[in-house]
Write a protein that holds these residues in place. Sequence first.
Motif, short mmCIF file in Angstrom:
data_model
loop_
_atom_site.label_atom_id
_atom_site.label_comp_id
_atom_site.label_asym_id
_atom_site.label_seq_id
_atom_site.Cartn_x
_atom_site.Cartn_y
_atom_site.Cartn_z
N PRO A 149 119.86 59.60 -25.82
CA PRO A 149 119.63 59.10 -27.17
C PRO A 149 119.39 60.23 -28.17
O PRO A 149 118.73 61.21 -27.85
CB PRO A 149 118.39 58.22 -27.02
CG PRO A 149 117.69 58.74 -25.82
CD PRO A 149 118.77 59.25 -24.90
N ILE A 150 119.92 60.06 -29.35
CA ILE A 150 119.81 61.07 -30.40
C ILE A 150 119.26 60.41 -31.65
O ILE A 150 119.68 59.31 -31.99
CB ILE A 150 121.20 61.67 -30.70
CG1 ILE A 150 121.78 62.31 -29.43
CG2 ILE A 150 121.13 62.68 -31.83
CD1 ILE A 150 123.25 62.68 -29.56
N VAL A 151 118.32 61.06 -32.29
CA VAL A 151 117.86 60.57 -33.58
C VAL A 151 118.02 61.69 -34.59
O VAL A 151 117.59 62.82 -34.36
CB VAL A 151 116.38 60.12 -33.53
CG1 VAL A 151 115.87 59.77 -34.93
CG2 VAL A 151 116.21 58.92 -32.61
N PHE A 152 118.66 61.40 -35.69
CA PHE A 152 118.86 62.40 -36.73
C PHE A 152 117.75 62.32 -37.76
O PHE A 152 117.26 61.22 -38.06
CB PHE A 152 120.18 62.15 -37.46
CG PHE A 152 121.39 62.39 -36.63
CD1 PHE A 152 121.74 63.68 -36.25
CD2 PHE A 152 122.19 61.34 -36.21
CE1 PHE A 152 122.87 63.91 -35.47
CE2 PHE A 152 123.31 61.56 -35.43
CZ PHE A 152 123.65 62.85 -35.06
N PHE A 153 117.40 63.46 -38.29
CA PHE A 153 116.52 63.43 -39.45
C PHE A 153 117.01 64.43 -40.49
O PHE A 153 117.51 65.49 -40.15
CB PHE A 153 115.05 63.67 -39.08
CG PHE A 153 114.75 65.03 -38.53
CD1 PHE A 153 114.96 65.31 -37.19
CD2 PHE A 153 114.26 66.03 -39.36
CE1 PHE A 153 114.68 66.57 -36.68
CE2 PHE A 153 113.96 67.29 -38.85
CZ PHE A 153 114.18 67.57 -37.51
N ASP A 154 116.89 64.03 -41.72
CA ASP A 154 117.32 64.80 -42.88
C ASP A 154 118.82 65.08 -42.91
O ASP A 154 119.53 64.47 -43.68
CB ASP A 154 116.54 66.11 -43.01
CG ASP A 154 116.72 66.71 -44.40
OD1 ASP A 154 116.57 65.96 -45.37
OD2 ASP A 154 117.03 67.91 -44.52
N ARG A 155 119.29 66.00 -42.09
CA ARG A 155 120.70 66.34 -42.14
C ARG A 155 121.42 65.55 -41.06
O ARG A 155 121.65 66.03 -39.96
CB ARG A 155 120.86 67.84 -41.97
CG ARG A 155 120.04 68.54 -43.04
CD ARG A 155 120.12 70.01 -43.02
NE ARG A 155 119.28 70.54 -44.10
CZ ARG A 155 119.18 71.81 -44.39
NH1 ARG A 155 119.88 72.69 -43.70
NH2 ARG A 155 118.41 72.22 -45.37
N VAL A 156 121.74 64.34 -41.42
CA VAL A 156 122.25 63.39 -40.44
C VAL A 156 123.76 63.49 -40.33
O VAL A 156 124.42 64.12 -41.14
CB VAL A 156 121.87 61.96 -40.83
CG1 VAL A 156 120.38 61.87 -41.11
CG2 VAL A 156 122.67 61.51 -42.05
N CYS A 157 124.26 62.86 -39.30
CA CYS A 157 125.69 62.80 -39.09
C CYS A 157 126.08 61.33 -39.21
O CYS A 157 125.78 60.54 -38.31
CB CYS A 157 126.00 63.35 -37.70
SG CYS A 157 127.72 63.45 -37.34
N GLU A 158 126.68 60.97 -40.32
CA GLU A 158 126.90 59.55 -40.61
C GLU A 158 127.80 58.87 -39.59
O GLU A 158 127.71 57.66 -39.39
CB GLU A 158 127.47 59.38 -42.02
CG GLU A 158 126.53 59.77 -43.15
CD GLU A 158 125.34 58.82 -43.29
OE1 GLU A 158 125.30 57.79 -42.61
OE2 GLU A 158 124.43 59.16 -44.09
N ASP A 159 128.68 59.64 -38.98
CA ASP A 159 129.68 59.02 -38.10
C ASP A 159 129.19 58.72 -36.69
O ASP A 159 129.93 58.18 -35.88
CB ASP A 159 130.92 59.91 -38.03
CG ASP A 159 131.61 59.98 -39.38
OD1 ASP A 159 131.40 59.05 -40.19
OD2 ASP A 159 132.33 60.96 -39.65
N ILE A 160 127.95 59.10 -36.40
CA ILE A 160 127.41 58.79 -35.08
C ILE A 160 126.52 57.55 -35.20
O ILE A 160 125.59 57.54 -36.01
CB ILE A 160 126.57 59.97 -34.54
CG1 ILE A 160 127.39 61.26 -34.48
CG2 ILE A 160 125.99 59.62 -33.17
CD1 ILE A 160 128.33 61.37 -33.33
N PRO A 161 126.80 56.53 -34.43
CA PRO A 161 126.00 55.32 -34.54
C PRO A 161 124.65 55.47 -33.84
O PRO A 161 124.51 55.18 -32.66
CB PRO A 161 126.87 54.27 -33.83
CG PRO A 161 127.65 55.06 -32.84
CD PRO A 161 127.87 56.41 -33.43
N THR A 162 123.67 55.94 -34.57
CA THR A 162 122.31 56.06 -34.03
C THR A 162 121.31 56.12 -35.17
O THR A 162 121.70 56.09 -36.34
CB THR A 162 122.17 57.29 -33.12
OG1 THR A 162 120.92 57.21 -32.44
CG2 THR A 162 122.24 58.58 -33.92
N ALA A 163 120.05 56.22 -34.82
CA ALA A 163 119.00 56.22 -35.84
C ALA A 163 119.11 57.43 -36.75
O ALA A 163 119.40 58.54 -36.31
CB ALA A 163 117.63 56.18 -35.18
N LYS A 164 118.84 57.19 -38.02
CA LYS A 164 118.89 58.26 -39.01
C LYS A 164 117.68 58.13 -39.93
O LYS A 164 117.45 57.08 -40.51
CB LYS A 164 120.17 58.14 -39.84
CG LYS A 164 121.45 58.22 -39.03
CD LYS A 164 122.68 57.98 -39.88
CE LYS A 164 123.94 58.01 -39.04
NZ LYS A 164 124.13 56.77 -38.24
#
Lengths: 344, 344
Positions: A149-164
């Motif tokens: 599992p990956i969670v993005f913060f601040d500099r997110v990657c919009e094309d990955i379906p996960t939490a941002k």
Amino acid sequence: MAEAKSNKVNMKTLAKVLNVSIATISKALRDSHDIGEETKQRVIETAKLLHYVPNPYASSLRKRSSNTIAIIIPEIADSFFSQAINGIESIVGQEKYHALIYLTHDSYEREAQMFNDLSSGRVDGVLMSVASNTKDIKHIQELQQAGVPIVFFDRVCEDIPTAKIKTDDFNSAYMATKHLLERGCKNISLVTIEGYPFILQAREGGYKKALAEYQIKHQEQNVISCSNKYNQENIAFLKEHIAKIKPDGIIATVEHLATTTYLACEELKMNIPNDVKVVCFTNQITAAILNPPLTTVLQPAYDMGRKAAELLFGHLAGKPIQLEKENITLPSKLVVRDSTRATD
Amino acid sequence: MAEAKSNKVNMKTLAKVLNVSIATISKALRDSHDIGEETKQRVIETAKLLHYVPNPYASSLRKRSSNTIAIIIPEIADSFFSQAINGIESIVGQEKYHALIYLTHDSYEREAQMFNDLSSGRVDGVLMSVASNTKDIKHIQELQQAGVPIVFFDRVCEDIPTAKIKTDDFNSAYMATKHLLERGCKNISLVTIEGYPFILQAREGGYKKALAEYQIKHQEQNVISCSNKYNQENIAFLKEHIAKIKPDGIIATVEHLATTTYLACEELKMNIPNDVKVVCFTNQITAAILNPPLTTVLQPAYDMGRKAAELLFGHLAGKPIQLEKENITLPSKLVVRDSTRATD
DNA sequence: TTTATTTGCTTAAACGTTTACTTAAACTGT
DNA sequence: ACAGTTTAAGTAAACGTTTAAGCAAATAAA
């Protein structure tokens, strides 16, 4: 005090000492129903006495989970990221996890390399801010498909379906620009850095929206892209821009551009806020004591890190969290100071 | 593109595919003399093709070494530590190691807890700055006796025989004080924080030496100890001190005290540098754009981190480095700016 | 030619846990 | 008293590597 020889004490040792099987030790320490209360106590006691600490690698190997996460960020000498790490750490420590830290220095190659390594099962999850020049996202997709599992913060990657976890870049840039416009600016420059399409697009969007509301035609040349490090060339580059465009307002979109902007203005003998008003996206506490005190867009760094970690650990703990549904925006705050003082 | 199913590929998989034993795979990948050149190539090729990444936990368990180090620091939202981490990371990455990060928040209990965990063999070595309130050093001694090498940087523990990377606290405080004296100060306050006996002793020592050289009698009341966090109470506390002592010079010994000091002076309507001159130990680039620009003691944070990592990795690589003999001092630099401008 | 040595590979144990499965004893209810 | 269940253990395999020891075939030395 001589009870603990430096010889590694493991479950085998405990088993021998207590005259039970290794399985009993393991189960007792994990508080299994299989083991009698009295035995459990004996095991726990001697474990403590002999300073037994379980081998994390044996455990990780067997359980196929590591109690470790990765924090992947572009850089660390930036108050946003260090405060975000503080937020992350507040959860990591509490959950008894461990955090590996990786700096990409905004390099796609390093980032891809790190992801490749992580596909080994080294970590149970990843918290990240993507590198500025990451366009190809296959490495991220692959790790995700491998079940990490990956969670993005601040500099997110919009094309990955996960939490941002983001902050409201559009809106805060809009507010900042509007603030400058209200203070009479008519020729506002947006100083950005290379890369980060999503964030910068959002900030540029907010900037343009505010301009439009004030019937000011947006000029391409008012948006300038510096390199993402603090140095003399950057100052020279910005000076050139200011000398040419003569903006009466500047929005600096990353922390180190505050110093760059102030020094450029000083060298050009341009007074802040009389000749040009400045707003910067930064979390540094010194903003209040600059010459003049700097109006800032204060990002909720700690909370963003904390929230990202909460989601990741919630997911890891098996809570019913659909990471791909989590798209959280925490508000930034415009803190008005003298660098945008009304003048006329 | 369908060659790599998401099913974990391990040595067993490779062995099956290539019709050789697992041992052959392992040895081929580690470039052992045991294996023929042709076989090696075949193994390496298919490993790449199937995206094989070795399981670090199996490897660590078997080899009893983890290719991982721990970075233990009091806090991270401080430019000294974040720059030091950059220095450390420059070596960690190059050596293909991994870095676990732990924040003690200056708490002895957390620090001891962390050391206890590390005795499991989780890391091959430790880079650390000790917590301010760590008096009892048994936890450090025990880890060292368990065979885990430790290298201290900045906030060292003098009683542990191992490598220490320091900066010249005594001398830089001496220089800073002398600088203030040269600029005419006669009543200089040293603003410190709680804890850190060694560093603060050194800085106080340098301060006193300079005073003595100028035949100024040192007053106990000129040394004030704040709490180690940036907040309103600290500002109030310092204001009280300044109002009472009326110093004409202030030496702030940690980064966040710069902001505290500037704000306290501002609230007291004391002009810097006319009424009071200020020097601060800080690495922030914004020092140059403060009001007024701040004279700083610039610490070689990056180099200290880097040097500490170099020593640790040199030792781990089996180089003939006697950690306990390494006691390195990297010089800090006094960067003179307007906060200590000559006045009269 | 016979004996050593080298080459290239395999076998199997080990690292320290966790856990499915088994087992023996003790308790339950009838 | 006896079948059935519960309790409290033990056995052994597995996780994915690394490596000591072994071994057959090829090569070199005598």
